[in-house]
Design an enzyme around this catalytic site. Structure first.
Site, mmCIF file in Angstrom:
data_model
loop_
_atom_site.group_PDB
_atom_site.id
_atom_site.type_symbol
_atom_site.label_atom_id
_atom_site.label_comp_id
_atom_site.label_asym_id
_atom_site.label_seq_id
_atom_site.Cartn_x
_atom_site.Cartn_y
_atom_site.Cartn_z
ATOM 1 N N ARG A 81 7.618 12.640 7.953
ATOM 2 C CA ARG A 81 7.493 12.087 9.308
ATOM 3 C C ARG A 81 8.626 12.562 10.199
ATOM 4 N NH1 ARG A 81 7.162 6.192 6.910
ATOM 5 N NH2 ARG A 81 8.775 7.299 5.749
ATOM 6 N N SER A 99 5.101 1.972 5.479
ATOM 7 C CA SER A 99 4.602 0.815 4.717
ATOM 8 C C SER A 99 5.621 -0.313 4.728
ATOM 9 C CB SER A 99 4.300 1.209 3.276
ATOM 10 O OG SER A 99 3.203 2.078 3.235
ATOM 11 N N LYS A 114 10.238 -2.055 -7.459
ATOM 12 C CA LYS A 114 9.957 -2.982 -6.355
ATOM 13 C C LYS A 114 8.791 -3.901 -6.682
ATOM 14 C CE LYS A 114 9.888 0.945 -3.751
ATOM 15 N NZ LYS A 114 9.366 1.748 -2.668
ATOM 16 N N HIS A 122 -0.874 7.630 6.184
ATOM 17 C CA HIS A 122 -1.319 8.100 4.858
ATOM 18 C C HIS A 122 -2.745 8.635 4.948
ATOM 19 C CE1 HIS A 122 1.508 4.850 3.011
ATOM 20 N NE2 HIS A 122 2.066 6.023 2.799
HETATM 21 O O1 PNS Z 1 5.537 6.204 -1.480
HETATM 22 P P1 PNS Z 1 6.838 6.485 -2.129
HETATM 23 O O2 PNS Z 1 7.425 5.196 -2.676
HETATM 24 O O3 PNS Z 1 7.765 7.238 -1.231
HETATM 25 O O4 PNS Z 1 6.537 7.438 -3.408
HETATM 26 C C1 PNS Z 1 7.576 7.855 -4.270
HETATM 27 C C2 PNS Z 1 6.992 8.559 -5.523
HETATM 28 C C3 PNS Z 1 5.970 7.678 -6.203
HETATM 29 C C4 PNS Z 1 6.354 9.864 -5.113
HETATM 30 C C5 PNS Z 1 8.181 8.877 -6.489
HETATM 31 O O5 PNS Z 1 8.955 7.720 -6.652
HETATM 32 C C6 PNS Z 1 7.745 9.385 -7.849
HETATM 33 O O6 PNS Z 1 7.209 10.454 -7.970
HETATM 34 N N1 PNS Z 1 7.979 8.562 -8.901
HETATM 35 C C7 PNS Z 1 7.568 8.890 -10.266
HETATM 36 C C8 PNS Z 1 8.764 9.033 -11.179
HETATM 37 C C9 PNS Z 1 9.307 10.445 -11.117
HETATM 38 O O7 PNS Z 1 8.637 11.412 -11.412
HETATM 39 N N2 PNS Z 1 10.590 10.553 -10.720
HETATM 40 C C10 PNS Z 1 11.242 11.809 -10.551
HETATM 41 C C11 PNS Z 1 10.925 12.432 -9.211
HETATM 42 S S1 PNS Z 1 12.357 13.106 -8.561
#
Ligand code: PNS
Length: 172
Positions: free
Chosen positions: A101, A139, A52, A28
């Site tokens: 990745r 993570s 989570k 990150h």
């Molecule tokens: O680190 P992560 O858990 O892979 O991040 C995922 C994240 C936070 C980018 C994604 O879950 C997100 O944008 N959530 C916000 C809710 C949202 O907008 N959902 C629709 C996206 S398709």
């Protein structure tokens, strides 16, 4: 072609790098550092309304990211809930930054980027490839190593390693 507003080369680029960051890893941090050189402002933003149960509290994650990015003057740390596209509007951001990745990341990232674009076409998602030396770090694995008492210091920034030592009885 879908209609998207013109972005001239003089447009100020404000990017959101969203994620759970539970915890921040060297992968990150590398992405933040490389991304911050491409845009005017980079907002690293932690999602709060996740299903989570996180290993690190939101405040701990924000604090460690702030410490790890202190030398990067155009990087800000924030949190958000609700839809990412709505948050980009609130923050007047025109870019979403994400890292890839391996091929396994691609499918979810593509789906997310296309969904976000359908909801808000004027916000572009930009992907950076993870540096190969960090491409195996996640993570999820870091959390597993921490809970099983292993040493994660080679894989996370010092601020995170210090927090892990303070919070868990850990080697290293
Ligand atoms: O680190 P992560 O858990 O892979 O991040 C995922 C994240 C936070 C980018 C994604 O879950 C997100 O944008 N959530 C916000 C809710 C949202 O907008 N959902 C629709 C996206 S398709």
């Amino acid at each position: 072609m879908s209609e998207t507003p013109e972005v001239s080369r003089s447009t100020r680029l404000v990017a959101i790098y969203p994620g759970s960051f539970d915890p921040l890893t060297n992968g990150h941090l590398d992405l933040i550092s490389r991304g911050s050189r491409l845009v005017d402002q980079l907002i690293v933003s932690i999602l709060t309304n996740t299903q989570k149960q996180p290993l690190f509290e939101l405040q701990e994650r924000m604090q460690t990211i702030r410490e790890a990015t202190a030398r990067l003057s155009n990087v800000e740390v924030d949190s958000f809930d609700g839809l990412l596209v709505d948050y980009t509007s609130r923050r007047r951001a025109n870019v979403i930054l994400r890292g890839i990745r391996a091929i396994s990341d691609y499918e979810t990232e593509l789906q997310m980027a296309l969904m976000n674009r359908r909801m808000k076409p004027e916000t572009e998602t930009i992907f950076l490839m993870a540096a190969e030396e960090y491409s195996f770090i996640s993570s999820r694995m870091i959390r597993e190593i921490i809970t099983l008492g292993g040493d994660v210091s080679p894989f996370v920034p010092e601020a995170v390693a210090n927090r892990v030592r303070a919070k868990f009885s850990q080697k290293g």
